[in-house]
Design an enzyme around this catalytic site. Structure first.
Site, PDB file in Angstrom:
ATOM      1  CD  GLU A  70      -2.473   1.139   2.825  1.00 49.34           C
ATOM      2  OE1 GLU A  70      -3.426   1.911   2.994  1.00 49.34           O
ATOM      3  OE2 GLU A  70      -2.098   0.307   3.688  1.00 49.34           O
ATOM      4  CE1 TYR A  93      -7.347   0.765  13.982  1.00 53.66           C
ATOM      5  CE2 TYR A  93      -9.219   1.326  12.601  1.00 53.66           C
ATOM      6  CZ  TYR A  93      -8.143   0.509  12.876  1.00 53.66           C
ATOM      7  OH  TYR A  93      -7.850  -0.539  12.050  1.00 53.66           O
ATOM      8  CE  LYS A 139      -7.029   1.489   3.637  1.00 48.65           C
ATOM      9  NZ  LYS A 139      -5.783   1.874   4.353  1.00 48.65           N
ATOM     10  CB  CYS A 185      -4.320  -1.785   4.298  1.00 47.51           C
ATOM     11  SG  CYS A 185      -3.536  -2.083   5.909  1.00 47.51           S
ATOM     12  CB  SER A 211      21.739   2.643  29.661  1.00 47.44           C
ATOM     13  OG  SER A 211      22.402   2.017  30.736  1.00 47.44           O
TER      14      SER A 211
END
Length: 550
Positions: free
Chosen positions: A41, A118, A112, A148, A306
């Protein structure tokens, strides 16, 4: 029919590089015998382009790249995602589109239908949804091309659906022999399993073969895992692509409704800790390289965070491109230096010790008069962190290397971090990793080969900004804290619902108050690599100035 899958890594806005990679993948798939080839996509422009889509020159460059790519495509069709203009107005100016390129031209287009809005998605801001879709006819078969989200609305899989339409069912109703899905589906912990099971159910329940090609790589906060896959009409895997790596492969797709031969390949996913590590490493590598840099700087405290960061940086960029810096002061334990040095030696990275104590004394002297008669508090503690941040940023400016912050999600959630101090940096790779998961990944790394000093894992975590300081002096045990964070931040439960889960009410109140108060800090934090279903940052938009009592 043999389908080619181009599971590739694109860079947003780098049209020449994306086009070159796309054509190289196309040629490889053709050589492997592919008869129809798919790429992800919005591959030509990179995903997600965000507000670059508001620039006319960006859209035009994307259309020019599509036209130039089409000229180099032969008889084997290539389906690729791009940005198209919306010719049906009124409505949004653009479409999230797929083009089929063949014999030197754009042979067919579709758009699409379902636009996610969201979490990290905001496609309705830019694109107009397609209302009418139809299959693409090829070699006597009908290919149902979806993009998608179009495949993420199966009423039999999801208990609650976001859309009234199901493009897959619409295409099958029109006689689609196979469902094709070109995707840029971001990864989070466990997403690869959810996605694969959802796709399997679509293929099995609709009794249709399914070919899914997914983007791989990382762009800013988002990490894409690839894991492209092909299913037969019984929901059995024919072939699966690699996870978190580019992959070009071909699958023989049986377009019959009742295939006779059952594929026998095993396609298990790696352990969870391996998935998290690989995803973070990819996120670091792509962020650094796509921003035009080669090397990084990591402040080494001798602690677990770290240490994990340094291991990830070496895996992502190579030991020659990582500088570890220890910055001791009066409250630093002996182990903080010995553990940091041991880690640097194990990794083979350059290691420097730059004490901040002389500068700390000088600033204390500067503030002595105005701080007179006031008790020592967080001001002096944070000053040490900020001097370390200043040191790292000075090295960054001088050597052209980016600083990686080392804070984790547990700390970021409750504000256990210092603005302009340990929050300094260009990228926060661990800021969506809970402390309990930091330990799990570290132990996975050390399995069979103790790269991270054992003391860094076993000793109680401490910021070492005051005598005998421990994280648990001001925070609940991390197992409890992380459990509350998962329910509140990721699952969005209320205070009462969390307490009902068995957590102590006083602790819940304290943690939630800390989370809400620290929002102003997180708004100023470096971009964080997203590995959970809901991360701080672009997927969680909370006002800073607000008084809702959660």
């Amino acid at each position: 029919m043999k389908f080619g899958f181009l599971q590739l890594n694109s860079t947003i806005g780098d049209f020449p590089a994306n086009q070159k990679k796309l054509l190289a993948g196309y040629e490889k798939a053709v050589a492997l015998g592919a008869e129809f080839i798919m790429a992800p996509e919005l591959f030509l422009c990179g995903y997600p382009p965000r507000d670059l889509l508001l620039r006319d020159d960006f859209v035009e460059a994307n259309l020019a790249a599509l036209k130039e790519t089409a000229k180099k495509i032969g008889a084997v069709p290539l389906c690729v995602g791009f940005v198209d203009k919306n010719s049906s107005r009124p409505g949004r100016a653009l479409r999230n589109s797929a083009a089929i390129l063949q014999n030197g031209k754009v042979a067919w287009r579709t758009n699409k239908s379902l636009l996610p809005t969201y979490d990290v998605f905001d496609e309705d801001r830019y694109f107009e949804p397609e209302k009418k879709i139809a299959p693409f006819g090829f070699k006597g078969k009908k290919l149902g091309i979806t993009i998608c989200e179009d495949i993420w609305n199966d009423e039999d899989f999801w208990p609650e659906r976001l859309y009234r339409r199901d493009p897959v069912k619409e295409l099958i109703a029109q006689g689609a022999d196979i469902i094709v899905n070109i995707s840029a589906s971001p990864w989070h912990d466990g997403k690869e399993r959810i996605r694969r099971e959802m796709l399997r159910r679509v293929a099995r329940d609709e009794k249709v073969s399914l070919a899914h090609v997914n983007l791989v790589g990382a762009n800013d906060e988002l990490i894409f895992d690839g894991n492209s896959v092909a299913f037969d009409a019984r929901g059995e895997i024919i072939v699966a692509g690699k996870g978190f790596k580019e992959d070009v492969f071909v699958a023989g797709m049986d377009l019959k409704k009742n295939p006779k031969k059952k594929p026998s390949a095993n396609h298990e996913f790696p352990p969870r800790e391996a998935q998290i590590f690989t995803a973070l490493s990819l996120g670091i590598r792509d962020y650094i390289h796509k921003c035009g840099f080669k090397s990084v700087i990591v402040g080494l405290s001798g602690g677990i965070d770290s240490a994990l960061m340094a291991v990830l940086a070496v895996d992502a960029l190579g030991k020659e491109n990582v500088l570890g810096v220890a910055m001791p002061a009066r409250y630093s334990s002996e182990g903080s230096l010995t553990d940091a040095e041991a880690l640097a030696k194990n990794l083979g990275i350059r290691y420097e010790v730059l004490p901040i104590e002389p500068v700390f004394c000088a600033v204390e002297k500067q503030l002595e008069k105005i701080f007179a008669k006031l008790k020592t508090n967080e001001a002096e503690e944070n000053l040490q962190s900020r001097l370390r941040g200043t040191t790292l940023m000075a090295l960054s400016n001088k050597f052209g290397a980016l600083v990686l912050t080392t804070g984790n999600k547990s700390e970021m959630a409750v504000g256990y971090c210092t603005l302009y101090g340990d929050m300094n940096g260009a990228l926060a790779p661990l800021a969506d990793v809970l402390k309990t998961d930091i330990y799990k990944v570290a132990r996975w790394i050390n399995h069979g080969n103790a790269v991270i000093p054992e003391n860094s894992i076993l000793k109680p975590p401490s910021a070492e900004l005051r005598p005998n300081q421990k994280d648990q002096d001001s925070l609940p045990p991390y197992e409890i804290l992380d459990g509350i964070l998962d329910l509140y931040v990721v699952k969005n439960l209320s205070r009462e619902q969390i307490i009902h889960q068995g957590f102590n009410a006083e602790i819940v109140n304290e943690v939630l108050n800390k989370i809400n108060f620290a929002e102003y800090k997180r708004r100023q934090a470096a971009p964080a690599l997203k590995i959970s279903a809901r991360a701080f940052g672009m997927g969680r938009r909370i006002p800073i100035a607000q008084r809702f009592q959660v």
